[in-house]
Design a protein around this motif. Structure first.
Motif, PDB file in Angstrom:
ATOM      1  N   SER A 175       0.862  -1.175   0.000  1.00  0.00           N
ATOM      2  CA  SER A 175       0.000   0.000   0.000  1.00  0.00           C
ATOM      3  C   SER A 175       0.902   1.229   0.000  1.00  0.00           C
ATOM      4  O   SER A 175       1.746   1.386   0.889  1.00  0.00           O
ATOM      5  N   PHE A 176       0.743   2.082  -1.003  1.00  0.00           N
ATOM      6  CA  PHE A 176       1.600   3.249  -1.167  1.00  0.00           C
ATOM      7  C   PHE A 176       1.514   4.157   0.052  1.00  0.00           C
ATOM      8  O   PHE A 176       0.430   4.482   0.548  1.00  0.00           O
ATOM      9  N   GLY A 177       2.674   4.579   0.552  1.00  0.00           N
ATOM     10  CA  GLY A 177       2.754   5.513   1.660  1.00  0.00           C
ATOM     11  C   GLY A 177       2.399   4.920   3.016  1.00  0.00           C
ATOM     12  O   GLY A 177       2.230   5.657   3.974  1.00  0.00           O
ATOM     13  N   VAL A 178       2.299   3.598   3.088  1.00  0.00           N
ATOM     14  CA  VAL A 178       1.897   2.956   4.342  1.00  0.00           C
ATOM     15  C   VAL A 178       3.076   2.241   4.976  1.00  0.00           C
ATOM     16  O   VAL A 178       3.888   1.611   4.299  1.00  0.00           O
ATOM     17  N   LYS A 179       3.115   2.328   6.313  1.00  0.00           N
ATOM     18  CA  LYS A 179       4.158   1.679   7.102  1.00  0.00           C
ATOM     19  C   LYS A 179       3.487   1.037   8.324  1.00  0.00           C
ATOM     20  O   LYS A 179       3.582   1.526   9.426  1.00  0.00           O
ATOM     21  N   ASN A 180       2.778  -0.045   8.093  1.00  0.00           N
ATOM     22  CA  ASN A 180       2.097  -0.744   9.179  1.00  0.00           C
ATOM     23  C   ASN A 180       2.783  -2.100   9.355  1.00  0.00           C
ATOM     24  O   ASN A 180       2.376  -3.096   8.758  1.00  0.00           O
ATOM     25  N   THR A 181       3.846  -2.097  10.154  1.00  0.00           N
ATOM     26  CA  THR A 181       4.640  -3.327  10.312  1.00  0.00           C
ATOM     27  C   THR A 181       3.890  -4.412  11.086  1.00  0.00           C
ATOM     28  O   THR A 181       4.137  -5.587  10.872  1.00  0.00           O
ATOM     29  N   SER A 182       2.969  -4.041  11.974  1.00  0.00           N
ATOM     30  CA  SER A 182       2.250  -5.059  12.747  1.00  0.00           C
ATOM     31  C   SER A 182       1.293  -5.862  11.865  1.00  0.00           C
ATOM     32  O   SER A 182       1.090  -7.054  12.095  1.00  0.00           O
ATOM     33  N   LYS A 183       0.723  -5.216  10.839  1.00  0.00           N
ATOM     34  CA  LYS A 183      -0.183  -5.923   9.923  1.00  0.00           C
ATOM     35  C   LYS A 183       0.500  -6.277   8.601  1.00  0.00           C
ATOM     36  O   LYS A 183      -0.132  -6.835   7.705  1.00  0.00           O
ATOM     37  N   LEU A 184       1.782  -5.935   8.481  1.00  0.00           N
ATOM     38  CA  LEU A 184       2.566  -6.166   7.263  1.00  0.00           C
ATOM     39  C   LEU A 184       1.905  -5.565   6.031  1.00  0.00           C
ATOM     40  O   LEU A 184       1.800  -6.188   4.978  1.00  0.00           O
ATOM     41  N   ILE A 185       1.460  -4.318   6.189  1.00  0.00           N
ATOM     42  CA  ILE A 185       0.977  -3.522   5.066  1.00  0.00           C
ATOM     43  C   ILE A 185       2.017  -2.418   4.881  1.00  0.00           C
ATOM     44  O   ILE A 185       2.156  -1.533   5.729  1.00  0.00           O
ATOM     45  N   LEU A 186       2.766  -2.517   3.779  1.00  0.00           N
ATOM     46  CA  LEU A 186       3.954  -1.680   3.600  1.00  0.00           C
ATOM     47  C   LEU A 186       4.068  -1.189   2.166  1.00  0.00           C
ATOM     48  O   LEU A 186       3.598  -1.858   1.241  1.00  0.00           O
ATOM     49  N   ASP A 187       4.741  -0.067   1.987  1.00  0.00           N
ATOM     50  CA  ASP A 187       5.151   0.321   0.644  1.00  0.00           C
ATOM     51  C   ASP A 187       6.561  -0.218   0.414  1.00  0.00           C
ATOM     52  O   ASP A 187       7.099  -0.950   1.260  1.00  0.00           O
ATOM     53  N   CYS A 188       7.176   0.111  -0.702  1.00  0.00           N
ATOM     54  CA  CYS A 188       8.487  -0.467  -1.018  1.00  0.00           C
ATOM     55  C   CYS A 188       9.563  -0.064  -0.021  1.00  0.00           C
ATOM     56  O   CYS A 188      10.375  -0.882   0.426  1.00  0.00           O
ATOM     57  N   SER A 189       9.570   1.218   0.376  1.00  0.00           N
ATOM     58  CA  SER A 189      10.634   1.676   1.265  1.00  0.00           C
ATOM     59  C   SER A 189      10.404   1.259   2.717  1.00  0.00           C
ATOM     60  O   SER A 189      11.370   1.044   3.457  1.00  0.00           O
ATOM     61  N   SER A 190       9.153   1.124   3.132  1.00  0.00           N
ATOM     62  CA  SER A 190       8.926   0.626   4.495  1.00  0.00           C
ATOM     63  C   SER A 190       9.261  -0.859   4.571  1.00  0.00           C
ATOM     64  O   SER A 190       9.669  -1.356   5.621  1.00  0.00           O
ATOM     65  N   PHE A 191       9.140  -1.564   3.434  1.00  0.00           N
ATOM     66  CA  PHE A 191       9.569  -2.963   3.385  1.00  0.00           C
ATOM     67  C   PHE A 191      11.086  -3.066   3.547  1.00  0.00           C
ATOM     68  O   PHE A 191      11.581  -3.813   4.391  1.00  0.00           O
ATOM     69  N   THR A 192      11.852  -2.292   2.771  1.00  0.00           N
ATOM     70  CA  THR A 192      13.318  -2.357   2.906  1.00  0.00           C
ATOM     71  C   THR A 192      13.744  -1.856   4.281  1.00  0.00           C
ATOM     72  O   THR A 192      14.675  -2.399   4.880  1.00  0.00           O
ATOM     73  N   GLN A 193      13.057  -0.851   4.800  1.00  0.00           N
ATOM     74  CA  GLN A 193      13.360  -0.337   6.138  1.00  0.00           C
ATOM     75  C   GLN A 193      13.162  -1.440   7.184  1.00  0.00           C
ATOM     76  O   GLN A 193      14.007  -1.636   8.064  1.00  0.00           O
TER      77      GLN A 193
END
Length: 160
Positions: free
Chosen positions: A55-73
């Protein structure tokens, strides 16, 4: 005086009879350490295949809903390293890789998927001309860096 001579004699005896040779443990080269960290980073990234929703612009690590950069982060954090959140921010992390042929396993790879030349997607180099990233169309997937959609969109790579 007798005590001083006796103490000196004991000290010399201990010195010459119980001397241990201490050699430093062999240290790993920077290249070996980098290869180990890079492989660990890739293994962590691969563990998220099929588990992360994009999901673009999302950084929800607890639900594993991430954009590309929050994934690499997230992946780098799991390997003990901090990255900024955004592909542009991550493009200033580490040191620049001079060419695709010099990429090493675990390097960040940046792409332009919109305005030509503008970094707006990031992934992790896995070796053999491939990278892993989180995409809208496929989630976390391993893709060719040199052919297909991504082949002409590569901008730069970064060593960490």
């Amino acid at each position: 005086m007798k005590k001083l001579i006796a103490a000196s004699s004991i000290a010399l005896t201990l010195l010459f009879t119980s001397t241990a040779v201490i050699t430093p443990a062999p240290s790993a080269s920077a290249k070996e350490i980098y290869a180990t960290n890079g492989s660990r980073t890739v293994d962590i990234a691969k563990s998220y295949i099929g588990r992360v929703k994009y999901s673009f612009g999302v950084k929800n690590t607890s639900k594993l809903i991430l954009d590309c950069s929050s994934f690499t982060q997230l992946v780098f954090k799991k390997n003990g390293m901090s990255l900024p959140w955004s592909s542009k921010g991550q493009a200033s992390f580490g040191t620049r890789v001079p060419s695709k042929s010099r990429l090493a396993i675990g390097d960040l790879v940046m792409f332009s998927v919109g305005t030509p030349g503008v970094i707006n997607h990031v992934g992790i180099y896995v070796g053999n001309g491939k990278f892993i990233s989180n995409t809208k169309s496929s989630g976390v997937t391993i893709t060719s860096l040199n052919t297909g959609y991504w082949g002409s969109r590569y901008i730069t790579g970064r060593h960490y």
